[in-house]
Design a protein around this motif. Structure first.
Motif, short mmCIF file in Angstrom:
data_model
loop_
_atom_site.label_atom_id
_atom_site.label_comp_id
_atom_site.label_asym_id
_atom_site.label_seq_id
_atom_site.Cartn_x
_atom_site.Cartn_y
_atom_site.Cartn_z
N ALA A 191 0.83 -1.21 0.00
CA ALA A 191 0.00 0.00 0.00
C ALA A 191 0.86 1.25 0.00
N LEU A 192 2.03 1.19 0.64
CA LEU A 192 2.92 2.34 0.70
C LEU A 192 3.86 2.43 -0.50
N GLY A 193 3.79 1.43 -1.39
CA GLY A 193 4.60 1.49 -2.60
C GLY A 193 6.00 0.92 -2.47
N ALA A 194 6.29 0.20 -1.39
CA ALA A 194 7.61 -0.42 -1.25
C ALA A 194 7.68 -1.67 -2.13
N GLY A 195 8.90 -2.09 -2.47
CA GLY A 195 9.08 -3.28 -3.27
C GLY A 195 8.49 -4.50 -2.60
N MET A 196 7.79 -5.33 -3.38
CA MET A 196 7.12 -6.50 -2.82
C MET A 196 7.98 -7.75 -3.03
N PRO A 197 8.57 -8.29 -1.98
CA PRO A 197 9.30 -9.55 -2.12
C PRO A 197 8.33 -10.70 -2.36
N LEU A 198 8.77 -11.68 -3.11
CA LEU A 198 7.92 -12.83 -3.38
C LEU A 198 8.13 -13.91 -2.33
N ALA A 199 7.12 -14.75 -2.16
CA ALA A 199 7.18 -15.80 -1.15
C ALA A 199 7.77 -17.09 -1.69
N GLY A 200 8.13 -17.12 -2.97
CA GLY A 200 8.74 -18.32 -3.54
C GLY A 200 7.73 -19.34 -4.01
N ASP A 206 13.38 -15.83 -4.69
CA ASP A 206 12.05 -15.23 -4.70
C ASP A 206 12.06 -13.82 -4.11
N TYR A 207 12.69 -13.69 -2.96
CA TYR A 207 12.79 -12.38 -2.30
C TYR A 207 13.51 -11.38 -3.21
N GLU A 208 14.65 -11.78 -3.75
CA GLU A 208 15.44 -10.87 -4.58
C GLU A 208 14.73 -10.53 -5.88
N LEU A 209 14.03 -11.52 -6.46
CA LEU A 209 13.35 -11.27 -7.72
C LEU A 209 12.27 -10.21 -7.56
N GLY A 210 11.51 -10.28 -6.48
CA GLY A 210 10.48 -9.28 -6.25
C GLY A 210 11.05 -7.88 -6.14
N LEU A 211 12.18 -7.74 -5.43
CA LEU A 211 12.81 -6.43 -5.30
C LEU A 211 13.39 -5.96 -6.62
N ARG A 212 13.95 -6.88 -7.40
CA ARG A 212 14.50 -6.50 -8.71
C ARG A 212 13.40 -5.99 -9.63
N ILE A 213 12.26 -6.65 -9.63
CA ILE A 213 11.15 -6.21 -10.47
C ILE A 213 10.68 -4.82 -10.05
N ALA A 232 12.48 -2.55 -8.49
CA ALA A 232 13.54 -1.58 -8.77
C ALA A 232 13.55 -1.13 -10.22
N THR A 233 13.06 -1.98 -11.12
CA THR A 233 13.03 -1.63 -12.54
C THR A 233 11.69 -1.02 -12.95
N GLY A 234 10.89 -0.66 -11.98
CA GLY A 234 9.62 -0.01 -12.26
C GLY A 234 8.45 -0.94 -12.40
N GLY A 235 8.64 -2.23 -12.14
CA GLY A 235 7.55 -3.18 -12.26
C GLY A 235 6.54 -3.03 -11.14
N ARG A 236 5.31 -3.37 -11.44
CA ARG A 236 4.23 -3.24 -10.45
C ARG A 236 3.89 -4.60 -9.87
N GLY A 237 3.83 -4.68 -8.55
CA GLY A 237 3.47 -5.91 -7.87
C GLY A 237 2.12 -5.79 -7.21
N VAL A 238 1.36 -6.87 -7.21
CA VAL A 238 0.04 -6.90 -6.57
C VAL A 238 0.02 -8.04 -5.57
N PHE A 239 -0.31 -7.72 -4.33
CA PHE A 239 -0.51 -8.74 -3.32
C PHE A 239 -2.01 -9.02 -3.28
N ALA A 240 -2.40 -10.16 -3.82
CA ALA A 240 -3.81 -10.44 -4.09
C ALA A 240 -4.47 -11.13 -2.90
N ARG A 241 -5.28 -10.39 -2.16
CA ARG A 241 -6.05 -10.95 -1.05
C ARG A 241 -7.52 -10.98 -1.47
N LEU A 242 -7.97 -12.15 -1.89
CA LEU A 242 -9.34 -12.32 -2.36
C LEU A 242 -9.98 -13.51 -1.65
#
Length: 451
Positions: free
Chosen positions: A216-225, A255-262, A264-274
Motif C-alpha cells: 500500500a505504501l509502494g515499497a518493493g514486494m518480495p515474493l514468497a517463492g 524469490d525475495y530478490e526477484l520481487g525487489l528486482r522487479i 527496482a526496474t519499475g515493475g508493479r506488484g500486486v498482493f492479491a487478497r481475495l
C-alpha cells in the motif's frame, strides 16, 4: 569487585541493552500495525475483493514452474490435486527434476502419462543445485524456441503445495495489470506440533498486515517463492539482462530478490487478497516443518539469504525511497533482533540471581534507573499489543483456539529464530570464505485431502 557486584553490573547492562533494542523493535512493529489499522478503517466501506468481482482476463495462458529435488514422496499427489482442481484450465505445468533423482522423475512421469498438461523436465546437471538454477532450466525449456506468445505469465509453486481452484483465474485477471502477482501463504498445522503452528502464526501476521502495508505504501514486494505469477515479458526482460537466466542461481532466496528486482526496474506488484465463492481466502496451503531442527534449517536459509547475503546482493533502494529503505531494514533486522532477545533472556535470570543474592545477604538490591524503568513499562505495553495482534490475526484464519495458543507459541518462535540466526551467521561466514550455496531442503509432506 565481588561476585554480587559483578552479577549486578552484568544484569544491569544486559537489561539496558535489551530494553533499548526491544523498544526500537516494538515501535517499529507498532508503526506497521497502526498503518494497517488506518488502511483497514479507511477501506471499511469498500466491498471485499472476491474472485467473482475480478475483471475478465485478457488473452493468454499460464505456465506453472515446479522445481523438484528429492520430492518423490509428495510430487505425485501434488500434481494430481492440482490437475483435478484446475480441471478444464488451459495451462502447462513444467516440473524440473535432476538426472540423479530417479524416484522423483518416475513419480512425475506417471502423472504426465495421464495428462498432457504436465511436462517432465530433466536438467543436465545432477542435483541438488539451487532452486533458482532449477527454475532457470524450466525457463530455458519454455523459451527453447522463443517465448510462446500464448503464455502470458509463469506461476511458481513448490512440490508440496496445495493449490486453490481459483488461482489460475486470479493470476490470469491480475497479471494483465501488473508485472507480478503474489497470493497469501497459509501454512497447514500438524496436529500437536507447536513448531508447525508457529508458521501459521507468523504468516498470519506477515501476510495479513505487513505485506498489505508494504504494498500500500509502494515499497518493493518480495515474493514468497510460491503462489506467485510473473509476466513472461518481465521474465524475458530480466533474462536479457542476465544472459538468458532470469533467476539468480547463486541466491539462496531467489524469490525475495526477484520481487525487489522487479520493483527496482519499475515493475508493479500486486498482493492479491481475495475470497472465493465460499468466503475462504484464495491462498497457497502447505505443511511447513513440524520439528525444531527442521525449522531451524529452513529459517537459517531465509535469514542467510535475506538479512546477510541478501544485504550484500541487493543493497538499498533509490536514495529518496524512504519507505523502501524502511522495509528493507525490517527485512534485515533479524540477526540484531536475536542478539537483543538473547540479551533479554540473559538479563532475566541474572536479575533473579542478583535479587536472590541480595536477599540472602540482607542488602538492598540496586534500584532501576528511572529511564530504564520507563522503557521496561513501555516495552511491556508493546509486548501486550504484539501478542494481542498475533493472537487475533491467527484466530481470524485458524479459529479462536489457535488464536489463544499463538500467545505462548511465541516462545517457540523465538527459540527457533535465535538458533537459526546463530546458524545463519556460521553459514554466512562460510559463504564469505567461498563455500557455494546449496539447496538445503527439508522433507516435505502432502496432506490427505477429502475427496
Amino acid at each position: 569487585m565481588g561476585w554480587q557486584q559483578t552479577i549486578d553490573l552484568i544484569a544491569g547492562e544486559a537489561m539496558l541493552f535489551a530494553a533499548i533494542g526491544l523498544l526500537v523493535g516494538g515501535l517499529d512493529d507498532l508503526a506497521v500495525d497502526l498503518l494497517w489499522w488506518f488502511h483497514r478503517v479507511r477501506d471499511r466501506k469498500r466491498p471485499a475483493m472476491t474472485v467473482a468481482a475480478l475483471p475478465p482476463p485478457g488473452p493468454g495462458r499460464l505456465a506453472v514452474f515446479i522445481p523438484a529435488w528429492d520430492e518423490s514422496a509428495v510430487i505425485g499427489a501434488m500434481l494430481a490435486t492440482a490437475l483435478d482442481r484446475w480441471r478444464g484450465v488451459d495451462l502447462t505445468i513444467l516440473v524440473g527434476t535432476y538426472p540423479n533423482d530417479p524416484a522423483t522423475i518416475a513419480a512425475v512421469r506417471r502423472v504426465a502419462a495421464g495428462d498432457a498438461r504436465v511436462r517432465l523436465v530433466v536438467g543436465a546437471r545432477p542435483g541438488p543445485t539451487t532452486k533458482a538454477d532449477c527454475l532457470n532450466t524450466l525457463w530455458s525449456t519454455l523459451t527453447a524456441d522463443g517465448t510462446p506468445p500464448t503464455v502470458k505469465a509463469v506461476a511458481i509453486h513448490d512440490a508440496e503445495d496445495v493449490v486453490h481452484p481459483d488461482e489460475p483465474a486470479v493470476f490470469s485477471a491480475l497479471i494483465d495489470r501488473a508485472d507480478v502477482v503474489q497470493l497469501p501463504v497459509m501454512p497447514l498445522i500438524h496436529r500437536g506440533s507447536w513448531t508447525s503452528a508457529t508458521y501459521a502464526d507468523e504468516f498470519a501476521q506477515a501476510h495479513a498486515t505487513q505485506m498489505v502495508v508494504r504494498t500500500a505504501l509502494g515499497a518493493g514486494m518480495p515474493l514468497a517463492g510460491t503462489g506467485c505469477a510473473i509476466a513472461t515479458t518481465t521474465l524475458a526482460r530480466l533474462a536479457a539482462e542476465r544472459g538468458g537466466a532470469p533467476f539468480d542461481p547463486d541466491s539462496l532466496v531467489e524469490d525475495y530478490e526477484l520481487g525487489l528486482r522487479i520493483a527496482a526496474t519499475g515493475g508493479r506488484g500486486v498482493f492479491a487478497r481475495l475470497t472465493d465463492a465460499a468466503g475462504e481466502p484464495v491462498a497457497v496451503r502447505a505443511y511447513f516443518p513440524a520439528t525444531v531442527g527442521a525449522a531451524v534449517r529452513q529459517k537459517t536459509r531465509w535469514i542467510t539469504g535475506i538479512a546477510l547475503a541478501g544485504w550484500d546482493r541487493t543493497g538499498w533502494s533509490r536514495p529518496l525511497a524512504i519507505i523502501d529503505h524502511w522495509f528493507r531494514a525490517r527485512d534485515r533486522r533479524t540477526p540484531l533482533a536475536m542478539i537483543v532477545l538473547a540479551a533479554a533472556w540473559l538479563a532475566v535470570p541474572l536479575w533473579l540471581a542478583s535479587a536472590t543474592g541480595h536477599y540472602w545477604r540482607g542488602t538492598p538490591a540496586p534500584p532501576l534507573a528511572p529511564a530504564l524503568a520507563t522503557m521496561l513499562a513501555i516495552n511491556a505495553g508493546l509486548l501486550a499489543w504484539r501478542l494481542a495482534m498475533r493472537g487475533w490475526l491467527t484466530g481470524r484464519l485458524y479459529g479462536w483456539r489457535h488464536g489463544v495458543m499463538a500467545v505462548p507459541r511465541v516462545l517457540v518462535s523465538n527459540l527457533i529464530a535465535v538458533l537459526a540466526a546463530a546458524r545463519a551467521l556460521i553459514r554466512y561466514a562460510g559463504m564469505l570464505r567461498g563455500n557455494p550455496p546449496a539447496w538445503e531442503k527439508t522433507a516435505h509432506e502432502f496432506p490427505v485431502l477429502a475427496p
